[in-house]
Design a protein around this motif. Structure first.
Motif, short mmCIF file in Angstrom:
data_model
loop_
_atom_site.label_atom_id
_atom_site.label_comp_id
_atom_site.label_asym_id
_atom_site.label_seq_id
_atom_site.Cartn_x
_atom_site.Cartn_y
_atom_site.Cartn_z
N GLU A 97 0.83 -1.21 0.00
CA GLU A 97 0.00 0.00 0.00
C GLU A 97 0.86 1.26 0.00
O GLU A 97 0.52 2.25 -0.64
N ASN A 98 2.01 1.22 0.70
CA ASN A 98 2.91 2.38 0.64
C ASN A 98 3.36 2.64 -0.79
O ASN A 98 3.46 3.79 -1.23
N VAL A 99 3.62 1.57 -1.51
CA VAL A 99 4.06 1.71 -2.91
C VAL A 99 2.92 2.28 -3.76
O VAL A 99 3.15 3.17 -4.59
N ARG A 100 1.72 1.83 -3.53
CA ARG A 100 0.58 2.36 -4.28
C ARG A 100 0.34 3.84 -3.94
O ARG A 100 -0.01 4.63 -4.81
N LEU A 101 0.54 4.20 -2.67
CA LEU A 101 0.39 5.60 -2.28
C LEU A 101 1.46 6.47 -2.94
O LEU A 101 1.19 7.62 -3.32
N ALA A 102 2.66 5.91 -3.09
CA ALA A 102 3.73 6.64 -3.79
C ALA A 102 3.33 6.89 -5.24
O ALA A 102 3.53 7.98 -5.79
N LYS A 103 2.74 5.88 -5.86
CA LYS A 103 2.26 6.01 -7.24
C LYS A 103 1.18 7.09 -7.32
O LYS A 103 1.19 7.96 -8.21
N ALA A 104 0.24 7.06 -6.37
CA ALA A 104 -0.85 8.02 -6.37
C ALA A 104 -0.35 9.44 -6.14
O ALA A 104 -0.94 10.41 -6.64
N ALA A 105 0.77 9.56 -5.40
CA ALA A 105 1.35 10.88 -5.14
C ALA A 105 2.18 11.39 -6.31
O ALA A 105 2.68 12.51 -6.27
N GLY A 106 2.34 10.55 -7.32
CA GLY A 106 3.11 10.95 -8.48
C GLY A 106 4.60 10.77 -8.35
O GLY A 106 5.37 11.26 -9.18
N LEU A 107 5.03 10.06 -7.31
CA LEU A 107 6.45 9.82 -7.11
C LEU A 107 6.99 8.79 -8.10
O LEU A 107 6.23 7.96 -8.62
N THR A 108 8.27 8.83 -8.33
CA THR A 108 8.94 7.83 -9.15
C THR A 108 9.48 6.69 -8.31
O THR A 108 9.60 5.55 -8.78
N ALA A 109 9.79 6.99 -7.03
CA ALA A 109 10.41 5.98 -6.16
C ALA A 109 10.00 6.23 -4.71
O ALA A 109 9.58 7.34 -4.33
#
Length: 284
Positions: free
Chosen positions: A25-37
């Protein structure tokens, strides 16, 4: 809209330690925030890294394997972040297990002090409030105890739990002997990683921070953190430049407890992914 492409949040926690979301879920939240990593940096455990990497590969987010090691120096809790560690290294895993055993002893000591203060609380209740089975390599921390204090009505919120009982000036605070920041940095290097001092502004002692930088030979400093104000960012940026250290940024995301986000939202503090090259090049 993706507004943070090319950026990374280098400090997040999952249910493997005291975060509220599973690693994926942290990884999905990073994706939702527009982060690359995004980095997974749980306290004294690497149990969440593999799940995060799998999810990162699935949705196209780079996952930086990390850890946040608990240490003590001059009576203060000091945290050292490790990046690009070999998280399957047997020696590292054995050492982290020892740190979790110390953490368990500290939890028991805090529970005992709370009981002495007339607070009816047990470790069994704290674990039950997780709402799931505790995996062998996962850790229980002060936020979990604070959660139970809120649930049982002894305090109104997490902040009050730390101010009155669990923080460094709290009535139930204990700090048993732990490894030093220098030892933690050595362990990180021996596991092939890069050590960075976490959230120096939380220690309230810049002279101590500078001593750690020199003695532990950390490669970087977390200049940008959810609990750093602008003045602190300026101070630690200058310190990083003085010692030619890698400048990092992290939200210290734990998720929301009792409706309040602990430290900051994922992606709330981030930095260009150029830093990842620097962290990898600094590996021993």
């Amino acid at each position: 809209m993706n507004t943070q492409q090319g950026y990374v949040d280098l400090h997040t926690h999952t249910t493997a330690s005291d975060g509220m979301q599973p690693p994926a879920e942290n990884v999905r939240l990073a994706k939702a925030a527009g982060l690359t990593a995004v980095a997974i940096t749980d306290h004294d455990t690497v149990a969440g890294i593999e799940e995060a990497i799998r999810e990162g590969e699935r949705i196209g987010i780079t996952v930086v394997p990390g850890v946040e090691i608990s240490t003590v120096l001059e009576g203060k809790d000091i945290h050292i972040l490790g990046y690009y560690i070999n998280y399957q290294d047997p020696s590292l895993l054995e050492r982290l297990a020892e740190l979790r055993a110390t953490r368990d002893r500290r939890n028991d000591m805090m529970i005992a002090k709370l009981q002495e203060l007339g607070i009816e609380i047990t470790m069994e209740e704290v674990i039950a409030n997780l709402g799931r089975e505790l995996a062998p390599d996962e850790t229980v921390g002060r936020p979990h105890i604070a959660d139970t204090l809120v649930i049982k009505g002894y305090v109104n919120n997490m902040a009050e739990a730390f101010d009155r009982y669990l923080g460094s000036s709290g009535a139930a605070y204990v700090n048993p002997p732990r490894i030093t920041p220098t030892t933690a940095a050595d362990w990180i290097r021996e596991a092939g990683g890069t050590p960075v001092i976490a959230h120096p502004g939380l220690y309230g002692d810049d002279e101590l921070v500078e001593n750690i930088i020199q003695d532990a030979r950390v490669a970087g400093v977390e200049v940008y953190h959810s609990d750093h104000g602008e003045a602190e960012e300026v101070r630690y940026l200058q310190l990083a430049e003085k010692y030619r250290l890698i400048i990092t940024a992290g939200s210290d995301f734990h998720g929301a407890r009792q409706g309040v986000v602990f430290h900051g939202e994922l992606g709330g503090r981030c930095i260009s992914t150029d830093v990842l090259t620097a962290l990898m090049q600094a590996k021993s």
